[in-house]
Every structure is written in structure tokens, then in C-alpha cells.
Design a protein around this motif. Sequence first.
Motif, short mmCIF file in Angstrom:
data_model
loop_
_atom_site.label_atom_id
_atom_site.label_comp_id
_atom_site.label_asym_id
_atom_site.label_seq_id
_atom_site.Cartn_x
_atom_site.Cartn_y
_atom_site.Cartn_z
N ASN A 1 -12.70 11.36 20.05
CA ASN A 1 -11.68 12.28 19.55
C ASN A 1 -10.54 11.73 18.81
OD1 ASN A 1 -12.65 13.28 22.70
ND2 ASN A 1 -12.49 14.79 21.07
N SER A 2 -10.61 10.29 18.51
CA SER A 2 -9.37 9.60 17.74
C SER A 2 -9.85 9.17 16.44
CB SER A 2 -9.03 8.31 18.63
OG SER A 2 -8.83 8.62 20.00
N SER A 3 -8.54 9.05 15.95
CA SER A 3 -8.84 8.41 14.38
C SER A 3 -7.52 7.94 13.93
CB SER A 3 -8.95 9.87 13.25
OG SER A 3 -7.64 10.80 13.19
N ILE A 4 -7.85 6.93 12.84
CA ILE A 4 -6.56 6.05 12.36
C ILE A 4 -6.73 6.27 10.85
CG2 ILE A 4 -5.67 3.80 12.03
CD1 ILE A 4 -7.01 2.90 14.80
N GLN A 5 -5.49 6.71 10.01
CA GLN A 5 -5.56 6.84 8.72
C GLN A 5 -4.49 5.80 8.16
OE1 GLN A 5 -6.17 10.84 7.26
NE2 GLN A 5 -4.23 10.94 6.29
N ILE A 6 -5.03 5.40 6.95
CA ILE A 6 -3.93 4.50 6.46
C ILE A 6 -4.08 4.78 4.80
CG2 ILE A 6 -3.77 1.88 5.82
CD1 ILE A 6 -5.15 1.09 8.30
N GLY A 7 -2.86 4.73 4.21
CA GLY A 7 -2.79 4.88 2.80
C GLY A 7 -1.69 5.77 2.57
N GLN A 8 -1.92 6.69 1.54
CA GLN A 8 -0.62 7.64 1.13
C GLN A 8 -1.36 9.00 1.31
OE1 GLN A 8 2.07 7.63 -2.45
NE2 GLN A 8 0.73 9.11 -3.03
N PHE A 9 -0.34 9.76 2.20
CA PHE A 9 -0.69 11.11 2.51
C PHE A 9 0.54 11.71 3.14
CE2 PHE A 9 -2.00 8.01 5.62
CZ PHE A 9 -1.50 8.18 6.78
N TYR A 10 0.13 12.95 3.66
CA TYR A 10 1.39 13.68 4.11
C TYR A 10 1.89 13.08 5.48
CZ TYR A 10 1.51 17.42 0.61
OH TYR A 10 1.80 18.10 -0.55
N SER B 1 7.42 14.94 0.84
CA SER B 1 6.01 15.11 0.00
C SER B 1 5.19 13.86 0.74
CB SER B 1 5.98 14.73 -1.34
OG SER B 1 4.90 15.04 -2.06
N ARG B 2 4.30 13.41 0.21
CA ARG B 2 3.46 12.32 0.69
C ARG B 2 4.15 10.96 0.55
NH1 ARG B 2 0.63 15.69 -2.60
NH2 ARG B 2 -1.48 16.24 -1.74
N ARG B 3 3.70 10.09 1.55
CA ARG B 3 4.48 8.68 1.84
C ARG B 3 3.47 7.74 2.09
NH1 ARG B 3 7.90 10.92 -0.53
NH2 ARG B 3 10.22 11.25 0.21
N ASP C 1 6.89 6.37 -2.20
CA ASP C 1 5.62 6.96 -2.34
C ASP C 1 4.93 6.20 -3.62
OD1 ASP C 1 5.66 8.55 -4.97
OD2 ASP C 1 7.19 9.68 -3.70
N LEU C 2 3.64 5.94 -4.05
CA LEU C 2 3.24 5.51 -5.05
C LEU C 2 3.68 5.69 -6.54
CD1 LEU C 2 -0.63 5.33 -3.72
CD2 LEU C 2 1.24 3.26 -3.88
N SER C 3 4.42 7.11 -6.45
CA SER C 3 4.64 7.60 -7.81
C SER C 3 6.49 7.06 -7.90
CB SER C 3 4.73 8.99 -8.00
OG SER C 3 3.37 9.32 -8.02
N ASN C 4 7.17 6.52 -6.87
CA ASN C 4 8.55 6.31 -7.04
C ASN C 4 8.84 5.07 -6.32
OD1 ASN C 4 11.27 7.05 -7.09
ND2 ASN C 4 11.49 7.76 -5.08
N LEU C 5 8.17 3.79 -6.66
CA LEU C 5 8.35 2.59 -5.97
C LEU C 5 9.58 2.14 -6.73
CD1 LEU C 5 4.60 1.26 -6.05
CD2 LEU C 5 5.80 1.94 -4.32
#
Length: 382
Positions: free
Chosen positions: A101-110, A139-141, A164-168
Motif C-alpha cells: 500500500n506504499s509508494s515512493i516517488q522521486i523527480g519532478q511532479f505536482y 505547478s510541478r516541482r 522546477d526544471l524549466s526555471n532553474l
Amino acid sequence: MERMKFNLKYSLALFLMIGIASAVVAQKSTDTFQYKVTGRMLMDGGIYMKNPNDFGNGMEFNDLRIGVKGIYQNWTMKLEMGYAGNKATIKDAFATYSYKNSSIQIGQFYEPFSLDMLCSTFDLRFNQSPGAVLALTNSRRMGATYSYNKKHYYLCAGFFTDNDLSNLKNVSQGYAIDGRLVYRPLYEKGKLVHIGLAGIYRTPDGVSTDDENKDTFTYKSPGVSTIDNRTLVLADVDNATSQLKIGAEFLFYYQKFFLQSEYIRTHVKRKEGYNHYTAQGAYVQCSWLLLGQNYLYDEEVACPGRPEGKALELCARFNYLTLNDRAARIKGGIQKDLSIGLNYYLNKHIAFKLNYSYYISGTNTPDIKNFSVLQGRFQFIF
């Protein structure tokens, strides 16, 4: 012009990279690896019916994307590029590891905040999210989250940078700590009661010495349409040390009927000698299926989906947003608007939408007078 050419070349190069990556995956795929190419197009047109502000009528691609999704054992990966407004951007770019029932998410997303912001643009009831959501959410971070999901409960907590990747930026990045809790006392096919609470604590980005927006949080909304993409309400809150956002959400399904509402409040703590700042907003929207039986629900991120199968949907929404704070001496403006819509979902891939919005200008926005706009959208997804 040079910037437009650069963005176009950049977007074409990225789209080509996605295509090449898909081809390589296809050649190396095994029975344990699955992938698919994804994409969507949202094409809008709008006519301002009451137009004392001389807004421009026209058409635009509100969203144009292509990407790749992959699944390998307990891992899910997604990379998606978007092109709109003569600008190419990286949308989702993340990997998710799931176990029970668990999850770990890494990257760019909301970030896990706001029902409407987490909802796919394909599933939005209207061409534009409510002003309260546009102004008071992000937005996404880039960051990481942990989620726990069972039938009646959903919990998500994460840590994000404020870029975010578009605003470094070549400066020290601010950070955010997020949390969202959802309780579903009723959850079965055609019936749902969803009650949620979310919060974000964020610090501002560092800035270069010549940047005028030092320690500043900006809140703004383009109103009810991006056909004429002017910012209608805007508040720049300077000398900020941190901000705290709280969001309350409610979602109700009963077969053909759908009700969604949120309240969002932002409090900015400022440096000594400056009064703290508070902004808030809320909306309520409802829908009724003239054709079709049920609404879908995305359990993985606890947010609303589109109607199931072929459907004809009648919608209505009221939105309120205030960026004014007299004590802080900041006058960002007030936005109120009422919208009605009719959406036809031919199938799960193609839809047609038509909506009418009446915008009521509030205090501190003397340059914007009340107006109305009729908008249409053709969209597909694969």
C-alpha cells in the motif's frame, strides 16, 4: 524571435529524444518490462462576448504533449514534454517505487496539494482551473514523496525544492515540506465521499544581488481564460521569510451527480517591520451526466477523473479569490467568476467542451472591467 527559434529547436530536439528512447526500449524490452508512448492535445478557441477591456479573440494550443511511460517490476517511470505558448517545457519526469500500500516517488511532479491542480488537464470540467487554485498553488516541482493508500485512507508527505526544471536559478533554492491526508468514508462504484486536508510550508529562493524580487512570493491569476493571457490579479509579497498554505477539499459522487469544492488560505510571514500577509480563495463546482452513468476516480493520487465511457455532462462553477490584505498594505485584487459548461466525451480518448464564463472584477483592479467569454475545446489523449 531568436528566443522563439531556440524554444522551437529545443522542443523538437526533446521530442526526438523521446522517440529515440522509445525505439531503444522497444528493442530491449522483455516480458518483465512494459512501455507505451503517450500524448495529448488540447486545442482552445475563445470569443469575448462582453469585452470592455479589448481582449483578443483567437485560438491556441492550451496543452500539447508527448511522452513515455514504463513499468518494470515494482517501478513506474514517466517522462513527458510539453509545448505551448512558443515554449517547450519538461512536464512530468519521475520514477515511482510501489510496495503493497506504499509508494515512493522521486523527480519532478505536482506537489500533493489541491484537488484541481492534481487533476489531469484532460479531466478538467472547464478550460481553466479556478482562479483560487491558479493563484494559490504551485505547478510541478522537483522533490520526493511517500504515499500510503488504502480504500478509506490516503496519506502523502514530501520534500520539494522551490524550483522546477524549466526555471532553474544559479542561487540557493528554497524548500517546501508538504502533506496531504484524505478520508473516504464512502467509496464504491458510483458513490464517493472524499474529505481532505493539505498543507505546505515553504521558504523563498535565494536571489542574485541584482534581482529586485528578493525574498518575494508572487500570487497571480489570468482569470477564466488564457486566450488573452493577461494577468488580472497580482500580489508580490516582498520581505518574506516563509509561507504556510492550508487547503481543505471535498468531493462527492453519486452516480450521475458530481460535487467538488476547495478552500485555500496562504499566510506569508515577513521580516521584522513588515506586517504579515494573508490571501484566500475558494470554489464550488458541480456536474450532472445527461448521458452516461458514473464518474471515475484516480485512487493513486486521490483526485477526480472524467465520466466513464461515452458521456454528456452539464457543469457549473463559482470561484472567489482575494489577494488583498489591508494590514499588509498589499492590494492584489479580487476575482469572482461564474461558469457553466457542456462537455461531450466521445470515448476515453476524445472529448469536446464548451463553456461560458462571466468575470466580476473586484476592488483594486480598476483597469479590468466585468467581461464574459465563450470558449470551446477539442481534446484527445493516447
